[in-house]
Design a protein around this motif. Structure first.
Motif, short mmCIF file in Angstrom:
data_model
loop_
_atom_site.label_atom_id
_atom_site.label_comp_id
_atom_site.label_asym_id
_atom_site.label_seq_id
_atom_site.Cartn_x
_atom_site.Cartn_y
_atom_site.Cartn_z
N ARG A 3 -3.39 -8.56 -40.90
CA ARG A 3 -4.92 -8.57 -40.07
C ARG A 3 -5.89 -7.75 -40.69
O ARG A 3 -6.97 -7.77 -40.86
N GLY A 4 -5.37 -6.31 -41.12
CA GLY A 4 -6.18 -5.31 -41.70
C GLY A 4 -6.71 -5.79 -42.80
O GLY A 4 -7.68 -5.36 -43.31
N PHE A 5 -6.05 -6.52 -43.85
CA PHE A 5 -6.31 -6.86 -45.08
C PHE A 5 -7.41 -8.09 -45.03
O PHE A 5 -8.42 -7.99 -45.66
N LYS A 6 -7.10 -8.81 -43.83
CA LYS A 6 -7.93 -9.87 -43.57
C LYS A 6 -9.55 -9.29 -43.29
O LYS A 6 -10.60 -9.82 -43.36
N ASN A 7 -9.44 -8.37 -42.02
CA ASN A 7 -10.54 -7.68 -41.58
C ASN A 7 -11.37 -7.08 -42.93
O ASN A 7 -12.47 -7.04 -42.87
N PHE A 8 -10.48 -6.36 -43.93
CA PHE A 8 -11.34 -5.69 -44.97
C PHE A 8 -12.02 -6.64 -45.90
O PHE A 8 -13.14 -6.46 -46.34
N LEU A 9 -11.32 -7.87 -46.10
CA LEU A 9 -12.09 -9.01 -46.79
C LEU A 9 -13.24 -9.59 -46.08
O LEU A 9 -14.20 -10.05 -46.97
N MET A 10 -13.17 -9.76 -44.94
CA MET A 10 -14.08 -10.27 -44.02
C MET A 10 -15.41 -9.44 -43.80
O MET A 10 -16.43 -10.03 -43.20
N ARG A 11 -15.29 -8.33 -44.14
CA ARG A 11 -16.38 -7.39 -43.91
C ARG A 11 -17.70 -8.03 -44.89
O ARG A 11 -17.64 -8.45 -46.24
N GLY A 12 -18.91 -7.70 -44.21
CA GLY A 12 -19.90 -8.32 -45.07
C GLY A 12 -20.30 -7.90 -46.28
O GLY A 12 -20.39 -8.55 -47.43
N ASP A 13 -20.17 -6.63 -46.59
CA ASP A 13 -20.28 -6.05 -47.63
C ASP A 13 -19.45 -6.18 -48.85
O ASP A 13 -20.07 -6.62 -49.98
N VAL A 14 -18.29 -6.53 -48.65
CA VAL A 14 -17.29 -6.81 -49.75
C VAL A 14 -17.56 -8.35 -50.17
O VAL A 14 -17.60 -8.56 -51.48
N VAL A 15 -17.98 -9.20 -49.25
CA VAL A 15 -18.26 -10.60 -49.71
C VAL A 15 -19.66 -10.61 -50.60
O VAL A 15 -19.83 -11.26 -51.55
N VAL A 16 -20.47 -9.89 -50.21
CA VAL A 16 -21.82 -9.74 -50.73
C VAL A 16 -21.68 -9.17 -52.03
O VAL A 16 -22.28 -9.68 -53.28
N VAL A 17 -20.70 -8.23 -52.29
CA VAL A 17 -20.53 -7.49 -53.61
C VAL A 17 -19.86 -8.42 -54.42
O VAL A 17 -20.17 -8.68 -55.69
N ALA A 18 -18.85 -9.24 -53.96
CA ALA A 18 -18.20 -10.02 -54.89
C ALA A 18 -19.26 -11.35 -55.16
O ALA A 18 -19.02 -11.59 -56.44
N ILE A 19 -20.09 -11.79 -54.44
CA ILE A 19 -20.97 -12.63 -54.93
C ILE A 19 -21.96 -12.10 -56.07
O ILE A 19 -22.32 -12.92 -56.97
N GLY A 20 -22.39 -10.95 -55.56
CA GLY A 20 -23.18 -10.37 -56.78
C GLY A 20 -22.54 -10.22 -58.10
O GLY A 20 -23.19 -10.60 -59.09
N LEU A 21 -21.30 -9.99 -57.93
CA LEU A 21 -20.52 -9.78 -59.47
C LEU A 21 -20.29 -11.18 -59.97
O LEU A 21 -20.39 -11.36 -61.14
N ILE A 22 -20.10 -12.28 -59.25
CA ILE A 22 -20.03 -13.59 -59.60
C ILE A 22 -21.44 -14.02 -60.21
O ILE A 22 -21.38 -14.51 -61.56
N VAL A 23 -22.34 -13.70 -59.72
CA VAL A 23 -24.05 -14.16 -60.12
C VAL A 23 -24.15 -13.45 -61.43
O VAL A 23 -24.56 -13.75 -62.50
#
Length: 149
Positions: A3-23
């Protein structure tokens, strides 16, 4: 623990950074294709050194080093557009849907902002009574507009 790992991954800034890296990765492919197949042949032609495809031969026929390969560049553009569409529909849309179910708005329109007259910070919320940076009182919302005559 999961659950802690899922909460970490679902934080908005982590996903935004991941999408930024993909772009950035996809954009770097586009830039590499432009430099490898458009800029490098022009420079090689200036230096005086021989390829077949969509483009122009700048020097002696058959010299791949002086061939402006527009086809490879167009392929990189198509790759970039398709890759970004896949990222959007496979990552961004499901993430927006998941966050909306949690009551969080992501990738939405920016909130209205104003500039602080004291410290000139440009990201103060429009309804804020005080500046978050310098603490100065802010004029009421809409007070900074000129009077209508």
């Amino acid at each position: 623990m999961l659950r802690g790992f899922k909460n970490f991954l679902m934080r908005g800034d982590v996903v935004v950074v991941a999408i930024g890296l993909i772009v950035a990765l996809a954009f770097s492919t586009l830039i590499k294709a432009f430099t490898d197949f458009v800029i490098n042949p022009i420079i090689t032609r200036i230096q005086g050194k021989n390829s077949i495809g969509l483009g122009w031969q700048l020097g002696k026929p058959g010299n791949p080093a002086t061939y402006v390969n527009v086809g490879a560049f167009i392929s990189a553009i198509v790759y970039f557009v398709v890759f970004m569409a896949v990222v959007y529909f496979m990552i961004v849309v499901p993430y927006k849907h998941t966050q909306a179910r949690r009551g969080v708005t992501v990738f939405g329109d920016p909130t209205p902002a104003k500039t602080c007259p004291s410290c000139l910070s440009e990201d103060i919320p429009a309804a804020a009574p005080k500046c978050r940076y310098c603490g100065s009182d802010q004029p009421p919302q809409g007070a900074d507009r000129p009077a209508q005559v």
